[in-house]
Scaffold this active site. Structure first.
Site, PDB file in Angstrom:
ATOM      1  N   LYS A   1     -13.768  -4.365  -3.635  1.00 22.96           N
ATOM      2  CA  LYS A   1     -14.586  -3.158  -3.444  1.00 22.96           C
ATOM      3  C   LYS A   1     -13.949  -1.962  -4.117  1.00 22.96           C
ATOM      4  CE  LYS A   1     -15.381  -4.061   1.290  1.00 22.96           C
ATOM      5  NZ  LYS A   1     -14.157  -3.730   1.967  1.00 22.96           N
TER       6      LYS A   1
ATOM      7  N   LYS B   1      -8.675 -10.450  -8.377  1.00 27.30           N
ATOM      8  CA  LYS B   1      -9.661 -10.700  -7.330  1.00 27.30           C
ATOM      9  C   LYS B   1     -10.757  -9.641  -7.413  1.00 27.30           C
ATOM     10  CE  LYS B   1      -8.947  -9.316  -2.865  1.00 27.30           C
ATOM     11  NZ  LYS B   1      -9.935  -9.094  -1.852  1.00 27.30           N
TER      12      LYS B   1
ATOM     13  N   LYS C   1       0.828  -1.217   0.000  1.00 28.86           N
ATOM     14  CA  LYS C   1       0.000   0.000   0.000  1.00 28.86           C
ATOM     15  C   LYS C   1       0.856   1.257   0.000  1.00 28.86           C
ATOM     16  CE  LYS C   1      -4.445  -1.571   1.810  1.00 28.86           C
ATOM     17  NZ  LYS C   1      -5.481  -1.409   2.813  1.00 28.86           N
TER      18      LYS C   1
END
Ligand code: ATP
Ligand code: LTN
Length: 334
Positions: A200, A197, A114
């Site tokens: 969201k 994958k 991240k």
């Protein structure tokens, strides 16, 4: 005899959950709440590590809670609450951060990924200590098992290390939790890009089936899902990732075995198969969506349920925190 404890949570990072969250997490939570004393949180403090505006965060928090309930998490049986409602989380996270090595935290792959993605300027200290807050979530409740996706396994390992470290330095305060990793077969991929994958925070939502999508929209997304030119409905993750993904969704939602579904659609085209799956999706999510929207129609009642559950969580969490404060040598306030 009392039941073993279970803890899990999700970030309120979108208006709607996607069906990967439903199949990969919520369906299992729903089943597990029978045999475990379960705690499920909407981890809004964790969500602060990503930029969002205050009104959005509040709305997403309620929406996520409503979807847990609509998917079958029963707030009268399991403790379903909002993380920030229970102060002990932030307090224990501080204590745990003092026994976490800087190097140890630096090895967390999610942080490395991240922070590389956000860049140095947008990477906060909160993102760095995210796993320590997650450890606090889990340890406050004397948790036995933590069902999570593979990407969270390292965080649960860190949680175990911190629990063992604290227990051996200061005396037994924590149950050492076990991760329960979701099966690979429960992993759902993007309908437009079956190599990725479903998520969201996907860049495009064409391949994401949202729990709160209008059923007609979900059906359309299924009909447009990427397949291949082979034409047979057969599970082969490597060579037929698109069709395999659809089969996994079909099997998960109906509880049927894969070969039985392959047999049913043998000699029929992808169109028929997709139509069948679209019906399954609409049938499963129609009621879930309706229930979630109904709950969101009465936010005062939803807030009341969340508050009552936070009170239950407080009781367990405060007892653990008081013991930790005592053991580590903080002076008791009279
Ligand atoms: P974000 O994009 O915000 O990271 P996400 O949709 O990838 O969100 P998480 O909030 O990271 O989901 O995960 C919540 C839970 O849902 C976890 O238990 C995770 O393993 C599960 N989950 C998420 N996406 C999928 C998927 N595609 N297939 C199966 N399980 C999933
Ligand atoms: N980091 C997790 C969400 C999460 C969690 C937890 C899961 C926060 N605290 C405690 C299990 C137990 C995620 O992103 N899926």
């Amino acid at each position: 005899m009392s039941k073993p404890r279970l803890y899990s949570g999700m970030q309120p990072s979108a208006d709607s959950l996607q069906i990967g969250n439903y199949i990969g997490a919520l369906m299992q939570w729903r089943d597990l709440q029978e045999s475990y004393e379960a705690f499920f949180s909407v981890v809004d403090l964790h969500a602060l590590t990503q930029p969002s505006n205050p009104a959005d965060l509040r709305a997403k928090t309620r929406r996520t809670a409503a979807q847990y309930i609509a998917a079958g998490i029963e707030p009268s049986r399991s403790t379903l609450y909002v993380q920030s409602h229970v102060r002990a989380h932030a307090e224990l996270a501080w204590i745990l951060s003092t026994i976490t090595g800087f190097g140890e935290a630096s090895r967390m792959t999610q942080f490395k990924d991240k922070s590389a993605r956000y860049g140095a300027d947008a990477t906060s200290v909160g993102l760095f200590t995210y796993p320590v807050l997650m450890a606090a979530d889990i340890l406050l409740y004397q948790t036995d098992i933590v069902p999570v996706g593979d990407d969270q396994k390292q965080h649960v390992e860190l949680t175990r290390d911190l629990a063992e470290r604290f227990n051996s330095r200061y005396g037994e305060a924590f149950t050492v939790p076990m991760p329960v990793i979701q099966k690979d077969t429960a992993r759902i991929y993007d309908l437009q890009n079956p190599a990725a994958k479903m998520s969201k925070s996907a860049e495009s939502d064409a391949g994401v089936l949202w729990l709160l999508d209008d059923p007609a929209v979900s059906a359309k997304k299924v009909m447009r899902a990427v397949t291949d030119s082979d034409g047979t409905v057969r599970y082969d993750r490597e060579n037929k990732p698109g069709v395999s993904n659809l089969l996994v969704i079909y099997a998960a939602l109906t509880g049927r075995q894969m070969p039985a579904i392959e047999d049913e659609y043998a000699g029929r085209g992808y169109g028929d198969f997709k139509k069948g799956l679209a019906d399954v999706v609409v049938e499963e999510f129609g009621p879930v969506r309706a229930r979630a929207l109904e709950l969101l129609d009465d936010p005062a009642e939803l807030d009341r349920v969340l508050a009552a559950n936070a009170e239950r969580a407080d009781e367990v969490a405060d007892a653990t925190l008081a013991d930790v404060y005592d053991k580590i040598g903080l002076l008791r306030r009279l």
